[in-house]
Write a protein that holds these residues in place. Structure first.
Motif, short mmCIF file in Angstrom:
data_model
loop_
_atom_site.label_atom_id
_atom_site.label_comp_id
_atom_site.label_asym_id
_atom_site.label_seq_id
_atom_site.Cartn_x
_atom_site.Cartn_y
_atom_site.Cartn_z
N THR A 562 0.81 -1.23 0.00
CA THR A 562 0.00 0.00 0.00
C THR A 562 0.84 1.28 0.00
O THR A 562 0.28 2.37 -0.08
CB THR A 562 -0.92 0.01 1.24
OG1 THR A 562 -0.11 -0.05 2.42
CG2 THR A 562 -1.88 -1.16 1.21
N THR A 564 2.46 2.65 2.54
CA THR A 564 2.08 3.42 3.72
C THR A 564 3.08 3.17 4.84
O THR A 564 3.97 2.33 4.72
CB THR A 564 0.68 3.00 4.21
OG1 THR A 564 0.68 1.59 4.49
CG2 THR A 564 -0.39 3.33 3.18
N SER A 578 0.01 8.09 5.23
CA SER A 578 0.23 8.05 3.79
C SER A 578 -0.17 9.38 3.19
O SER A 578 -1.02 10.10 3.73
CB SER A 578 -0.61 6.93 3.15
OG SER A 578 -0.52 6.97 1.74
N ALA A 583 -4.82 4.71 -0.38
CA ALA A 583 -3.86 3.68 0.04
C ALA A 583 -3.97 3.43 1.54
O ALA A 583 -3.88 2.28 2.00
CB ALA A 583 -2.44 4.12 -0.32
N GLU A 586 -6.95 1.32 2.16
CA GLU A 586 -6.71 -0.08 1.79
C GLU A 586 -5.94 -0.80 2.89
O GLU A 586 -6.26 -1.94 3.25
CB GLU A 586 -5.94 -0.15 0.47
CG GLU A 586 -5.70 -1.58 0.01
CD GLU A 586 -4.85 -1.68 -1.24
OE1 GLU A 586 -4.53 -2.81 -1.64
OE2 GLU A 586 -4.48 -0.62 -1.81
#
Length: 681
Positions: A562, A564, A578, A583, A586
């Motif tokens: 992702t 992140t 993030s 993202a 997710e």
């Protein structure tokens, strides 16, 4: 040695011979921490104490501030007070013990001293004041007040408060001073028991030939300069320097055996010191007799104010510029992730800081040149004061999980840059979109005291701080006080006078706050596009290991997938950072899927992720898989898994069982299949 509970602080006082050619008191106050005091080994590479941590520097300042004004003005001997914490009881903070111990050590050393002096801490739990609260009580308290005093009155105040009304703070100071009086008497009794007589400083009688000459030659000119209210600080200093140069030239023309010329020649700083004393005397007389200050303001008047927010590009997450008179401060706010918190390796029980306030005071701010070095004690102290003023209005960690750093750059200084940094930082935080509970402003109060005559000054400038008797900084919101810091140049002040200063500061603070709100009246609705986006939620602490995975593989896979940054606290709070909101969402879905407890009989739709000879794996939730054994793929016998499912197929499955190792076993038998991918619970 001062002990309370299991906290023990050793305090020493040392005096060496006087230095030639200096016109100040060379006093050094140090506070030393030894981590063995708390049964710990230092975390540095060398595993030994090195540079003092910030809190140790602040305690050293806490000792210095009430001690320095109590030594006689004529003393030029090198003095050093060293306090060392040898044992720490987490119920008893060592700082106030160190301050009181400094007084006792000085008395035992028979150093001339206008003491005794003592300090106590006052907390407020509910409606009750608590004397010397424990660390845990301080965390729950609405007030953390340190008050130091002498037999003459209060000499130092340091406080942080949760928007308390002025009257509550005044009552706390009065409550604390009563306890201070008992500690002063205890020191006097101890001296008597030990048969030690206190050395009372004697007033040093100096030759008044030069001061009288200067008064005759310069008083009129200095008085006229001090009454030119429209001039700037630079213009006033230039005119005063010109008068000084003129009288110096006149002295140089005197005969070599003239008493005045001899006095100036024998001491290179005699003329400067006498000239400064005369200027101080005339400025103070002007305030006491005429009620007029050097810039023409009334005693309770604030200098002109300018404020602006968002003065820098949004690469800087938030910025604020605050100017009061010639004092100008630029504050810049940065939003960080939980991993940006500062780890503390000192004796204080708290192990990290999530709000950092740093204060810089470059030489150009006062029109001077000097080498730029690492922050000194003054910079650390002023940053801590501004930090203390703003912490009570910061949002709760659960609702705004950012780590915050504010840096205050003093661009121009003419008094009270610390309160300027409080105001500028409020602007910067609101510009950064930090949802403060309330904006904070601050003002510095001064004092001129001659005998029984007292004048309190609002918003002091440089010359009033330099030549006055008090620097009292008061910060707060429209509801009440968040921080106090009072330093004296005299040996004590009655509580009622301290109360007058606190009450006089309120209308000044509210006036300043009104001007600030004209620049920005509430926090921005959105963050800078360059600030990280954070999602914060809680999971079952028992499932933290599931999210981290063996050797950290699971969480590393999520962050790589992702893009992140993920932090998990021991209590189960997960924070995802993030610059891409989708993202972050997710990553949250994956973690929530990993930590959701699945029950037997639940039905899910998911994607086949792997196929092995004995079955297929299906991702039923983000990050969570179960296996369908080959015998559970169909009611009929299945020869090969690929005859029924392949990687990527969408299937609807039912949880058949969860074994004793937590593995999820699935089945397709008796589960209707459809094109829909919606999960059913």
């Amino acid at each position: 040695m001062v002990e309370c509970g299991d906290t023990a602080v050793l305090v020493t006082a040392t005096r060496s011979g006087g230095r030639e050619g200096i016109d100040f008191l060379p006093l050094i106050c140090d506070y030393e921490e030894r981590l063995y005091a708390a049964g710990r080994i230092p975390g540095s590479f060398m595993r030994r104490e090195s540079r003092p941590p910030e809190r140790a520097t602040l305690i050293a300042r806490l000792i210095d501030r009430p001690m320095r004004p109590l030594f006689p003005g004529w003393m030029r001997d090198d003095l050093q007070i060293v306090a060392t914490c040898l044992s720490l009881d987490e119920r008893v903070p060592p700082d106030v013990l160190a301050v009181t111990g400094a007084s006792m050590a000085t008395l035992l050393a028979k150093i001339p001293f206008h003491g005794p002096m003592a300090a106590v801490r006052v907390g407020l739990l509910g409606d009750d004041f608590v004397l010397n609260p424990s660390y845990r009580e301080i965390e729950r308290s609405d007030l953390d007040l340190v008050v130091a005093g002498t037999p003459q009155g209060v000499i130092m105040v340091e406080a942080g408060a949760n928007q308390l009304p002025e009257q509550d703070v005044i009552e706390a100071i009065d409550f604390g001073y009563e306890a201070v009086s008992e500690l002063i008497k205890a020191q006097q009794d101890l001296l008597k028991t030990l048969g030690i007589e206190q050395v009372i400083p004697e007033a040093k009688v100096d030759d008044d030939t030069l001061p009288k000459f200067l008064e005759k030659e310069c008083a009129k000119g200095i008085g006229e300069v001090l009454k030119q209210f429209s001039q700037t600080k630079g213009e006033r200093d230039e005119k005063l320097d010109a008068i000084k140069a003129e009288v110096a030239e006149k002295i140089s023309g005197l005969k070599d055996d003239d008493a005045i010329k001899v006095a100036v020649s024998s001491n290179g700083k005699a003329l400067g010191n006498s000239y400064k004393s005369l200027t101080k005397k005339l400025m103070r007389a002007q305030i006491l007799k005429e009620g007029v200050r050097v810039d023409g303001r009334k005693l309770d008047e604030v200098r002109p104010i300018q404020a602006a927010a968002g003065v820098l590009p949004k690469r800087v997450h938030g910025s604020g510029l605050f100017q009061r008179g010639l004092t100008q401060v630029l504050s810049c706010a940065t939003l960080g992730t939980p991993s940006d918190a500062q780890e503390m390796d000192d004796l204080n029980p708290s192990t990290e800081k999530t709000y950092l306030h740093h204060y810089n005071f470059p030489p150009y701010s006062t029109g001077e040149t000097r080498p730029m070095r690492s922050p000194g004690r003054r910079e650390i102290g002023h940053g801590a004061l501004a930090e203390r003023a703003l912490v009570p209005v910061l949002p709760a960690k659960e609702s705004f999980p950012y780590v915050l750093r504010v840096v205050s750059e003093c661009l121009s200084s003419n008094g009270s840059t610390s309160m300027g940094s409080v105001c500028g930082s409020t602007l910067a935080l609101m510009d950064a979109g930090v949802p403060l509970k309330a904006p904070v402003s601050g003002a510095a109060m001064g004092l001129i005291k001659e005998g029984s005559e007292v004048r309190i000054l609002t918003d002091i400038q440089g010359i009033e701080d330099f030549l006055g008797d008090m620097d009292f900084k008061v910060a707060g919101t429209d509801k009440g006080i968040t921080a106090l810091q009072m330093d004296m140049k005299i040996t004590g002040l009655e509580v009622k006078t301290v109360a007058e200063a606190i009450n006089q500061a309120r209308p000044a603070r509210l006036h300043i706050l009104e001007k600030m709100l004209e620049a920005i009246d509430k926090p921005r609705d959105t963050l800078s596009p360059h600030a990280p986006r954070l999602l914060s939620f809680r999971i079952d602490p028992e499932l933290i290991g599931t999210v981290i995975g063996p050797g950290g593989r699971t969480i590393k896979g999520i962050t790589e997938r992702t893009n992140t940054k993920i932090d998990i606290e021991d209590g189960g709070i997960v924070t995802i950072a993030s610059h891409d909101g989708a993202a972050a969402e997710e990553a949250q879905r994956i973690i929530e899927g990993l930590t959701r407890r699945v029950s037997e009989g639940e039905v899910f739709s998911g994607s086949v992720t792997r196929v092995i000879p004995i079955g297929a794996f299906v991702e039923i939730l983000p990050g969570k898989e179960g296996m369908i054994h080959i015998s559970q793929l169909s009611e009929a016998r299945v020869e090969k898994v690929e005859d029924v499912v392949n990687v990527g197929d969408q299937v609807t499955v039912r949880v058949r069982e969860i074994d004793n190792r937590g593995r999820i076993n699935l089945t397709l038998r008796g589960v209707p299949q459809s094109d829909s991918s919606e999960a059913q619970a």
